[in-house]
Design a protein around this motif. Structure first.
Motif, short mmCIF file in Angstrom:
data_model
loop_
_atom_site.label_atom_id
_atom_site.label_comp_id
_atom_site.label_asym_id
_atom_site.label_seq_id
_atom_site.Cartn_x
_atom_site.Cartn_y
_atom_site.Cartn_z
N LEU A 44 0.81 -1.22 0.00
CA LEU A 44 0.00 0.00 0.00
C LEU A 44 0.84 1.27 0.00
CD1 LEU A 44 -2.71 -1.17 2.54
CD2 LEU A 44 -3.13 -0.58 0.13
N LEU A 45 2.10 1.17 0.37
CA LEU A 45 2.95 2.36 0.50
C LEU A 45 3.99 2.47 -0.61
CD1 LEU A 45 3.49 2.46 4.38
CD2 LEU A 45 1.75 3.64 2.99
N THR A 46 3.69 1.95 -1.78
CA THR A 46 4.63 2.10 -2.89
C THR A 46 4.55 3.53 -3.43
OG1 THR A 46 3.02 1.30 -4.49
CG2 THR A 46 4.50 -0.34 -3.53
N HIS A 100 1.68 8.37 8.15
CA HIS A 100 1.05 8.55 6.84
C HIS A 100 -0.43 8.28 7.07
CE1 HIS A 100 -0.08 8.42 2.68
NE2 HIS A 100 -0.51 7.19 2.83
N VAL A 101 -1.27 9.26 6.76
CA VAL A 101 -2.71 9.13 6.94
C VAL A 101 -3.38 9.45 5.62
CG1 VAL A 101 -4.73 9.92 8.23
CG2 VAL A 101 -2.50 9.79 9.37
N ASP A 102 -4.14 8.50 5.12
CA ASP A 102 -4.87 8.66 3.87
C ASP A 102 -6.36 8.66 4.21
OD1 ASP A 102 -5.97 8.55 1.35
OD2 ASP A 102 -4.85 6.80 0.70
N GLY A 103 -6.84 9.84 4.64
CA GLY A 103 -8.23 9.97 5.05
C GLY A 103 -8.56 8.97 6.14
N ALA A 105 -9.28 5.88 5.30
CA ALA A 105 -9.05 4.57 4.69
C ALA A 105 -7.82 3.86 5.23
CB ALA A 105 -8.92 4.72 3.17
N LEU A 106 -6.72 4.58 5.42
CA LEU A 106 -5.43 3.96 5.69
C LEU A 106 -4.59 4.86 6.57
CD1 LEU A 106 -3.00 1.99 4.94
CD2 LEU A 106 -2.64 3.48 2.96
N ALA A 107 -3.88 4.26 7.52
CA ALA A 107 -2.93 5.01 8.33
C ALA A 107 -1.81 4.08 8.78
CB ALA A 107 -3.61 5.64 9.55
N ALA A 157 -6.38 -0.02 8.57
CA ALA A 157 -7.31 0.22 7.46
C ALA A 157 -8.72 0.13 8.01
CB ALA A 157 -7.11 -0.81 6.35
N TRP A 158 -9.49 1.19 7.84
CA TRP A 158 -10.85 1.26 8.37
C TRP A 158 -11.69 0.10 7.84
CZ3 TRP A 158 -14.10 2.64 11.85
CH2 TRP A 158 -15.46 2.74 11.59
N LYS A 159 -11.70 -0.07 6.54
CA LYS A 159 -12.41 -1.19 5.91
C LYS A 159 -11.37 -1.96 5.10
CE LYS A 159 -16.81 1.21 5.81
NZ LYS A 159 -17.89 1.75 4.98
N ARG A 160 -10.61 -2.80 5.81
CA ARG A 160 -9.44 -3.45 5.23
C ARG A 160 -9.74 -4.18 3.93
NH1 ARG A 160 -6.94 -7.26 9.29
NH2 ARG A 160 -8.74 -8.49 8.72
N ALA A 161 -10.74 -5.04 3.92
CA ALA A 161 -11.03 -5.83 2.72
C ALA A 161 -11.36 -4.93 1.54
CB ALA A 161 -12.17 -6.82 2.98
#
Length: 171
Positions: A44-46, A100-103, A105-107, A157-161
């Motif tokens: 996810l961090l590429t 790193h925080v992406d809204g 969705a991801l942190a 991830a808030w909603k990982r799947a």
């Protein structure tokens, strides 16, 4: 994704240990349904990600700034000018927090020590950064590059799947 199997194994050990020693409050938010594996974090961090890097001044005052970050071999690399306040803070007090925080969705949150990258490692990191930017960051002025030596890291991830499917990452 440039991580080797050893890089991913080290990162997974760190993620597991960090999550296990986190507070009950944090584990309630970043629960088993929301944690990310090392392979998922790396995938996810590429590319370049905007990271927030927190340091402290000589008076113990916190300072945070947004920087370009590249996740390489299971940890963050980042750079700044040697004349920047951030470089002075890190030279004197290398303890750092990086997020790193992406809204929602991801942190990925991490703490550790910033280490100046030198020698052969600098050449390899510079090659990666140069490929991304089209020129070497070392040609932009008096630039110093760092690697985070993490002592604590969690991936969320808030909603990982849904996130993994949306971004084409294996669950």
């Amino acid at each position: 994704m440039l991580e080797t199997p050893d890089d991913l194994a080290r990162l997974q050990t760190l993620l597991d240990a960090s999550h296990a020693r986190s507070t009950e409050h944090l584990r309630g938010i970043i629960n088993d349904d929301r944690t990310l594996t090392a392979a998922q974090v790396a995938a996810l961090l590429t590319g370049m990600k905007v990271i927030s890097v927190a340091t402290v001044t000589a008076h113990g005052e916190p300072r945070i700034s947004a920087m370009d970050g590249h996740f390489l071999h299971g940890t963050w690399t980042f750079s700044t000018s040697r004349t920047a306040a951030k470089a002075r803070h890190l030279a004197a007090r290398p303890a750092v927090s990086v997020a790193h925080v992406d809204g929602e969705a991801l942190a990925v949150f991490s703490h550790g020590r910033a280490v100046e990258i030198e020698g052969d490692d600098l050449a390899r990191v510079d090659d990666h950064w140069s490929a991304h930017y089209g020129s070497s960051p070392l040609s932009w002025g008096d630039v110093v590059m760092y690697r985070l030596e993490p002592t604590w890291m969690v991936g969320y991830a808030w909603k990982r799947a849904d996130l993994l499917a949306e971004r084409g990452v294996d669950a």
